[in-house]
Design an enzyme around this catalytic site. Sequence first.
Site, short mmCIF file in Angstrom:
data_model
loop_
_atom_site.label_atom_id
_atom_site.label_comp_id
_atom_site.label_asym_id
_atom_site.label_seq_id
_atom_site.Cartn_x
_atom_site.Cartn_y
_atom_site.Cartn_z
CD GLU A 35 -0.04 14.54 10.88
OE1 GLU A 35 -0.54 15.58 11.35
OE2 GLU A 35 0.46 13.65 11.57
CE LYS A 37 1.09 24.97 10.25
NZ LYS A 37 0.14 26.03 10.44
CG ASP A 66 -5.21 28.58 7.91
OD1 ASP A 66 -4.85 28.81 9.08
OD2 ASP A 66 -5.24 29.44 7.01
CE1 TYR A 93 2.08 14.87 19.56
CE2 TYR A 93 1.64 17.18 20.06
CZ TYR A 93 2.44 16.05 20.16
OH TYR A 93 3.62 16.16 20.86
CE LYS A 103 2.56 29.30 7.47
NZ LYS A 103 1.48 29.52 8.33
CB CYS A 114 -21.85 60.16 -2.95
SG CYS A 114 -22.77 58.66 -3.31
CB CYS A 166 -26.47 60.93 -4.44
SG CYS A 166 -25.56 61.08 -2.89
CB CYS A 205 -22.69 58.64 0.61
SG CYS A 205 -24.07 59.64 0.04
CB CYS A 228 -27.53 58.14 -1.55
SG CYS A 228 -26.15 57.39 -2.41
S1 IVH Z 1 1.07 19.16 15.11
C1 IVH Z 1 3.99 20.11 18.56
N1 IVH Z 1 -0.32 18.74 12.91
O1 IVH Z 1 -0.40 24.32 13.22
C2 IVH Z 1 3.26 19.95 17.29
N2 IVH Z 1 -0.36 20.93 13.86
O2 IVH Z 1 2.16 25.93 13.97
C3 IVH Z 1 1.82 20.19 17.41
N3 IVH Z 1 -1.81 22.50 12.67
O3 IVH Z 1 -0.86 25.00 16.62
C4 IVH Z 1 1.11 20.50 16.18
N4 IVH Z 1 -2.50 21.11 11.11
O4 IVH Z 1 -2.94 24.49 15.25
C5 IVH Z 1 0.05 19.64 13.84
N5 IVH Z 1 -1.53 18.21 10.99
C6 IVH Z 1 -1.16 19.10 11.93
C7 IVH Z 1 -1.63 20.43 11.91
C8 IVH Z 1 -1.21 21.32 12.90
C9 IVH Z 1 -2.59 22.34 11.58
C10 IVH Z 1 -1.68 23.78 13.41
C11 IVH Z 1 -1.87 23.65 14.90
C12 IVH Z 1 -0.60 24.18 15.53
C13 IVH Z 1 0.01 24.95 14.40
C14 IVH Z 1 1.51 24.86 14.55
#
Ligand code: IVH
Length: 667
Positions: free
Chosen positions: A111, A113, A115, A224, A310, A405, A408, A423, A429
């Site tokens: 999946e 991740k 942010d 999840y 990451k 500055c 000015c 400034c 200015c």
């Molecule tokens: S699963 C026990 N799936 O990443 C596992 N987390 O460092 C529960 N996050 O706190 C997390 N995308 O905020 C999961 N596809 C994804 C995610 C994801 C972002 C974040 C989430 C979590 C943090 C974990």
Amino acid sequence: MATIKDKIEDLRNALHRHNYNYYVLSQPEISDIEFDEMMHELQRLEDENPDLRDDNSPTMRVGSDINKSFAQVSHKYPMLSLSNTYSEGEVTDFYERVRKALNEEFEICCEIKFDGTSISLTYENGELVKAVTRGDGEKGDDVTDNVKTIRSIPLKLRGNNYPSFFEMRGEILMPWSVFDELNREREAREEPLFANPRNAASGTLKLQNSAIVASRKLDAYLYYLLGETLPCDGHYENLQEAAKWGFKISEATRKCSTLQEVFDYLNYWNVERKNLPVATDGVVLKVNSIRQQRNLGFTAKSPRWAIAYKFQAERAITRLYAVSYQVGRTGAVTPVANLDPVQLSGTIVKRASLHNADIIESLDLHIGDMVYVEKGGEIIPKITGVDMEARSFLINEKVKFITNCPECGSKLIRYEGEAAYYCPNETACPPQIKGKIEHFISRRAMNIDGLGPETVDMFYRLGMITNIADLYNLTADSIKGLDRMGQKSAENIIKGIELSKSVPFERVIFALGIRFVGETVAKRLAKAFKTIEDLENADLQTLVSVDEIGEKIATSIIAYFSNERNRTLIEQLKLTGIQLQQDEKDMSDHTDKLAGKSIVISGVFAQHSREEYKELIEKNGGKNVGSISAKTSFILAGDNMGPAKLEKAQKLGVPILSEEDFLTLIS
Ligand code: IVH
């Protein structure tokens, strides 16, 4: 004959469906106008029939501006984090660990991740009942009202084969486009910018006022599912089911049965993620079978069945050839690195922010250095380091922050506790003058249509305006013909200036651009002082006695009016015809019957809406607060006041007034 109840029910169902089509599937079936009309109709019927209230009605999505402090809620299952990896080697290690521990076939669900900020949603019998932030993993904040404003989160589930009780977790996100727009607005208002969409999303979710949350257009992906009675053993399969119930599940989710397939997924999304509308920072790998997940179990901090890979923050190396300095409207001086152009995340970077003098010092920056540039979640690229090995004997001198500055020549100053240099030459200015004029004409201030920064710059260069009062001396004849300005544009500008004369006093105060005086403070000042003279002559003591005005704001107001040039400016403004006092008409229904009172509104009302009650409290000098404390003067209670509130009020001995009592009190 359809009853009112049926009609409301039909509208709610239709609006839930259209909402899902628009925000989850991105396939609207009706126009925005039709949607809005149905929503208004529903709102009207609900207002007229408060007994038919539903906490998950689509009308709940617009939020409320009642302040609310968040209750702490314990998580049923703790919200753990994931262990992070940064290399393909570590991914292989994870895969091998799982293979050895399970000693049978397994699949990995890959999946994106996301942010943002994580959220736990509880559904009971197909309805959203609670939304809680991660908090410390054990307990989080109950942000249900705020979450209801997020259109991609279902308030009522579709179909009927969902478990009667389950939890859904996911990520709340602010899309890049919304983030950019929000920061543009904040910049115009000289408010601090959000560093990245993650901070913006979590900051927004913690706002006390859900109506503002609604306006911020958050989005959410869910990833999840937790519960005792889930439909399948496969995590991936459960997510596909959840999609049918109305949840927004990322289409980028894939099941892989070999390590090679996992790597293909990582490599593909490492590049493709740049085309997504939201911020991402990696990939999450999860063992797909829930039975196998249970076998693998957890360590103290994270599951053994999942790992986060990451993405590398993108970084480039290039030469620093100069540092220049920009002066903003408030006089804050920002250092900017001028770089040899370099390709980074799809754009060519020539300049990067150096933030402030301390950062320059900590990098020990020298002109000619080879520097690392990164574009993380941030909008503006930043310098993150220096390649010391590339520094030659011939290197130019160390970068020293300027003392005067660049615009000015005034000597710069640094306020206690602030990282920036300023400034102090506020009134003479050039960028500060132009910045002040731009702020004055902006939409939330005097809202002068037709005038933009380029035109202001031109008028300023030609010496036609040197301060905000000069705008009112412009005439269509004097500006037409300047730099291709036609008769029509000239007339529009003058019309805009003319119309600004009816902008109310509170917005005029805001438009002056006094440091730390934002829109809310300006409102308080207008109400407390009524005329510009009274404000001008107020001393520290009087200023701090006004609600929400502390010493910092008061000192800034005094400094503004002690400046001779500002006093002259106010005299000039008095001749322009703008509103420099509170309009008596606006004030005729104001009293101080509730002066000094803190009032909580709770329940459902028959005679006025909550909004109207809030307004009535303020008009009569009271303050509407969100939660009950020992300081609460009384509770204005309608029907169905929550039992928890009732208990708290009784415990603290806070009086409870009915609608009728309240109306008599202020009549
Ligand atoms: S699963 C026990 N799936 O990443 C596992 N987390 O460092 C529960 N996050 O706190 C997390 N995308 O905020 C999961 N596809 C994804 C995610 C994801 C972002 C974040 C989430 C979590 C943090 C974990």
